[in-house]
Design a protein around this motif. Structure first.
Motif, PDB file in Angstrom:
ATOM      1  N   LYS A 109       0.818  -1.214   0.000  1.00  0.00           N
ATOM      2  CA  LYS A 109       0.000   0.000   0.000  1.00  0.00           C
ATOM      3  C   LYS A 109       0.851   1.262   0.000  1.00  0.00           C
ATOM      4  N   ARG A 110       2.151   1.134   0.378  1.00  0.00           N
ATOM      5  CA  ARG A 110       3.031   2.302   0.390  1.00  0.00           C
ATOM      6  C   ARG A 110       3.789   2.484  -0.921  1.00  0.00           C
ATOM      7  N   ILE A 111       3.731   1.491  -1.810  1.00  0.00           N
ATOM      8  CA  ILE A 111       4.486   1.570  -3.063  1.00  0.00           C
ATOM      9  C   ILE A 111       3.803   2.535  -4.027  1.00  0.00           C
ATOM     10  N   GLN A 112       4.575   3.516  -4.517  1.00  0.00           N
ATOM     11  CA  GLN A 112       4.033   4.498  -5.449  1.00  0.00           C
ATOM     12  C   GLN A 112       4.556   4.303  -6.871  1.00  0.00           C
ATOM     13  N   ASN A 113       5.774   3.793  -6.994  1.00  0.00           N
ATOM     14  CA  ASN A 113       6.337   3.632  -8.331  1.00  0.00           C
ATOM     15  C   ASN A 113       7.473   2.613  -8.298  1.00  0.00           C
ATOM     16  N   ILE A 114       7.710   1.943  -9.431  1.00  0.00           N
ATOM     17  CA  ILE A 114       8.819   0.993  -9.569  1.00  0.00           C
ATOM     18  C   ILE A 114       9.684   1.439 -10.741  1.00  0.00           C
ATOM     19  N   ASN A 115      10.937   1.795 -10.473  1.00  0.00           N
ATOM     20  CA  ASN A 115      11.863   2.237 -11.515  1.00  0.00           C
ATOM     21  C   ASN A 115      12.904   1.156 -11.786  1.00  0.00           C
ATOM     22  N   ILE A 116      13.144   0.869 -13.057  1.00  0.00           N
ATOM     23  CA  ILE A 116      14.192  -0.069 -13.455  1.00  0.00           C
ATOM     24  C   ILE A 116      15.329   0.736 -14.072  1.00  0.00           C
ATOM     25  N   VAL A 117      16.505   0.696 -13.448  1.00  0.00           N
ATOM     26  CA  VAL A 117      17.653   1.503 -13.870  1.00  0.00           C
ATOM     27  C   VAL A 117      18.702   0.618 -14.541  1.00  0.00           C
ATOM     28  N   ASN A 118      19.196   1.080 -15.683  1.00  0.00           N
ATOM     29  CA  ASN A 118      20.239   0.343 -16.405  1.00  0.00           C
ATOM     30  C   ASN A 118      21.309   1.353 -16.844  1.00  0.00           C
ATOM     31  N   VAL A 130      16.604  -2.192  -9.447  1.00  0.00           N
ATOM     32  CA  VAL A 130      15.196  -1.853  -9.242  1.00  0.00           C
ATOM     33  C   VAL A 130      15.098  -0.919  -8.036  1.00  0.00           C
ATOM     34  N   LYS A 131      14.440   0.219  -8.244  1.00  0.00           N
ATOM     35  CA  LYS A 131      14.219   1.181  -7.158  1.00  0.00           C
ATOM     36  C   LYS A 131      12.722   1.323  -6.933  1.00  0.00           C
ATOM     37  N   ILE A 132      12.296   0.993  -5.727  1.00  0.00           N
ATOM     38  CA  ILE A 132      10.872   1.032  -5.383  1.00  0.00           C
ATOM     39  C   ILE A 132      10.600   2.289  -4.570  1.00  0.00           C
ATOM     40  N   GLU A 133       9.851   3.227  -5.153  1.00  0.00           N
ATOM     41  CA  GLU A 133       9.525   4.472  -4.460  1.00  0.00           C
ATOM     42  C   GLU A 133       8.324   4.233  -3.545  1.00  0.00           C
ATOM     43  N   THR A 134       8.473   4.659  -2.281  1.00  0.00           N
ATOM     44  CA  THR A 134       7.410   4.448  -1.305  1.00  0.00           C
ATOM     45  C   THR A 134       6.934   5.772  -0.733  1.00  0.00           C
ATOM     46  N   ALA A 135       5.702   5.788  -0.238  1.00  0.00           N
ATOM     47  CA  ALA A 135       5.104   6.999   0.324  1.00  0.00           C
ATOM     48  C   ALA A 135       5.872   7.459   1.549  1.00  0.00           C
ATOM     49  N   GLY A 136       6.302   8.718   1.544  1.00  0.00           N
ATOM     50  CA  GLY A 136       6.964   9.305   2.702  1.00  0.00           C
ATOM     51  C   GLY A 136       8.432   9.003   2.815  1.00  0.00           C
ATOM     52  N   HIS A 137       8.887   7.835   2.319  1.00  0.00           N
ATOM     53  CA  HIS A 137      10.276   7.421   2.571  1.00  0.00           C
ATOM     54  C   HIS A 137      11.284   8.296   1.856  1.00  0.00           C
ATOM     55  N   SER A 138      11.007   8.683   0.598  1.00  0.00           N
ATOM     56  CA  SER A 138      11.977   9.462  -0.164  1.00  0.00           C
ATOM     57  C   SER A 138      12.241  10.797   0.487  1.00  0.00           C
ATOM     58  N   ALA A 139      11.198  11.392   1.099  1.00  0.00           N
ATOM     59  CA  ALA A 139      11.382  12.687   1.747  1.00  0.00           C
ATOM     60  C   ALA A 139      12.195  12.565   3.021  1.00  0.00           C
ATOM     61  N   VAL A 140      12.012  11.436   3.744  1.00  0.00           N
ATOM     62  CA  VAL A 140      12.705  11.249   5.018  1.00  0.00           C
ATOM     63  C   VAL A 140      14.146  10.837   4.806  1.00  0.00           C
ATOM     64  N   SER A 141      14.373   9.953   3.802  1.00  0.00           N
ATOM     65  CA  SER A 141      15.682   9.325   3.677  1.00  0.00           C
ATOM     66  C   SER A 141      16.513   9.853   2.529  1.00  0.00           C
ATOM     67  N   SER A 142      16.141  11.004   1.946  1.00  0.00           N
ATOM     68  CA  SER A 142      16.921  11.517   0.833  1.00  0.00           C
ATOM     69  C   SER A 142      18.334  11.799   1.298  1.00  0.00           C
ATOM     70  N   GLY A 143      19.301  11.393   0.504  1.00  0.00           N
ATOM     71  CA  GLY A 143      20.692  11.617   0.871  1.00  0.00           C
ATOM     72  C   GLY A 143      21.281  10.530   1.726  1.00  0.00           C
ATOM     73  N   THR A 144      20.512   9.461   2.024  1.00  0.00           N
ATOM     74  CA  THR A 144      21.049   8.414   2.888  1.00  0.00           C
ATOM     75  C   THR A 144      21.753   7.320   2.118  1.00  0.00           C
ATOM     76  N   LYS A 145      21.663   7.328   0.796  1.00  0.00           N
ATOM     77  CA  LYS A 145      22.267   6.245   0.022  1.00  0.00           C
ATOM     78  C   LYS A 145      23.779   6.323   0.107  1.00  0.00           C
ATOM     79  N   SER A 146      24.387   5.265   0.515  1.00  0.00           N
ATOM     80  CA  SER A 146      25.844   5.199   0.576  1.00  0.00           C
ATOM     81  C   SER A 146      26.330   4.176  -0.432  1.00  0.00           C
ATOM     82  N   ARG A 147      27.634   4.062  -0.593  1.00  0.00           N
ATOM     83  CA  ARG A 147      28.177   3.177  -1.617  1.00  0.00           C
ATOM     84  C   ARG A 147      27.789   1.732  -1.330  1.00  0.00           C
ATOM     85  N   GLY A 148      27.169   1.113  -2.348  1.00  0.00           N
ATOM     86  CA  GLY A 148      26.804  -0.283  -2.229  1.00  0.00           C
ATOM     87  C   GLY A 148      25.521  -0.515  -1.465  1.00  0.00           C
ATOM     88  N   ILE A 149      25.006   0.527  -0.794  1.00  0.00           N
ATOM     89  CA  ILE A 149      23.795   0.379  -0.012  1.00  0.00           C
ATOM     90  C   ILE A 149      22.810   1.453  -0.446  1.00  0.00           C
TER      91      ILE A 149
END
Length: 273
Positions: A109-118, A130-149
């Motif tokens: 119910k929180r999934i808003q979009n599914i992106n396939i990156v190549n 595959v990047k799964i965009e979820t409600a609220g998460h992108s706004a809270v966790s923007s900038g949290t992506k680290s190398r390999g994670i």
């Protein structure tokens, strides 16, 4: 694919290791080539003898490169070993982490979009992300992506991402089906479905005009952002904004969820004007 539960379980391709090691060591490779070129020029111009050249190549190029390359290879190998995902009936579970093990549970119910990156490096090793965009998460966790994670809905190093995409869409479709036996009781006749839907939305909007809400004040008192509240109760950020502006009334279930997160009663959240 488990036939009994229709769940799909998968792992990351080991080509992901090669891709990440190359990508993360690219700057080091370029720097090493530049240093080797400089040393060779000095040697040709007889500003360095052969022994000095060998010492410099080993100490400042070969050893640092090997150490960093080995550490990178170990890290991403461990990341791939620890990474797994399961697409279940009601949610997606992603396990990952090297030093700190993490487990993300994503309800459909929180999934808003599914992106396939190549990307460029993905194409070199014939993998996808595959990047799964979820409600609220992108706004809270923007900038949290680290190398390999990556962020919450991040599944890298896939050979066939469309299996995951189709599995997720299949599960979402199943959850959105009308329960058996209720087909004839919902929006009948069919030609009135749209009118009933619009009428319901407008009635919810008008109801909001008769209520005074304290969501924003209680949220700020609890040191929560609107995005964090939206993620906690499983709705889009825009829904929380509309509620705070008093533009419509929430369902009883949503009101209970908000009250639980903000540690208050429903009566403290809403009052009649």
């Amino acid at each position: 694919m488990n036939k009994e539960s229709d769940a799909y379980e998968g792992e990351v391709s080991r080509d992901f290791i090669k891709k990440e090691v190359l990508k993360n060591n690219l700057i080091l490779i370029i720097a090493s080539i530049a240093m080797i070129t400089i040393y060779l020029v000095l040697f040709i111009n007889k500003q360095l003898d052969f022994n000095s050249l060998l010492i410099l190549l080993v100490s400042s190029v070969a050893i640092p490169y090997l150490v960093i390359a080995l550490i990178s290879a170990w890290y991403f190998s461990a990341y791939v070993r620890n990474f797994s995902y399961v697409i279940q009936k009601e949610n997606i579970i992603i396990n990952h982490g090297v030093f700190t093990k993490m487990r993300a549970t994503i309800p459909y119910k929180r999934i808003q979009n599914i992106n396939i990156v190549n990307g460029v490096f993905d194409r070199m090793f014939k993998t996808y992300t595959v990047k799964i965009e979820t409600a609220g998460h992108s706004a809270v966790s923007s900038g949290t992506k680290s190398r390999g994670i990556g962020p919450e809905g991040y599944i890298p190093g896939l050979r066939d991402p469309f299996i995951i995409e189709n599995s997720i869409k299949k599960m979402i479709s199943k959850l959105s089906l009308t329960p058996e036996g209720l087909e004839d009781k919902i929006f009948k006749p069919q030609e009135l479905a749209f009118d009933n839907f619009i009428s319901y939305i407008l009635s919810k909007i008008r109801e909001g005009e008769s209520l005074q809400t304290s969501i924003k004040e209680l949220r700020e008192k609890a040191n929560l952002s609107a995005a964090q509240l939206a993620e906690s109760v499983g709705v889009p950020l825009q829904t929380v904004k509309y509620l705070e502006e008093g533009r419509y009334n929430p369902s009883l279930v949503l009101a209970y969820k908000i009250a639980e997160v903000l540690n208050c009663t429903i009566e403290e959240l809403f009052k009649l004007k």
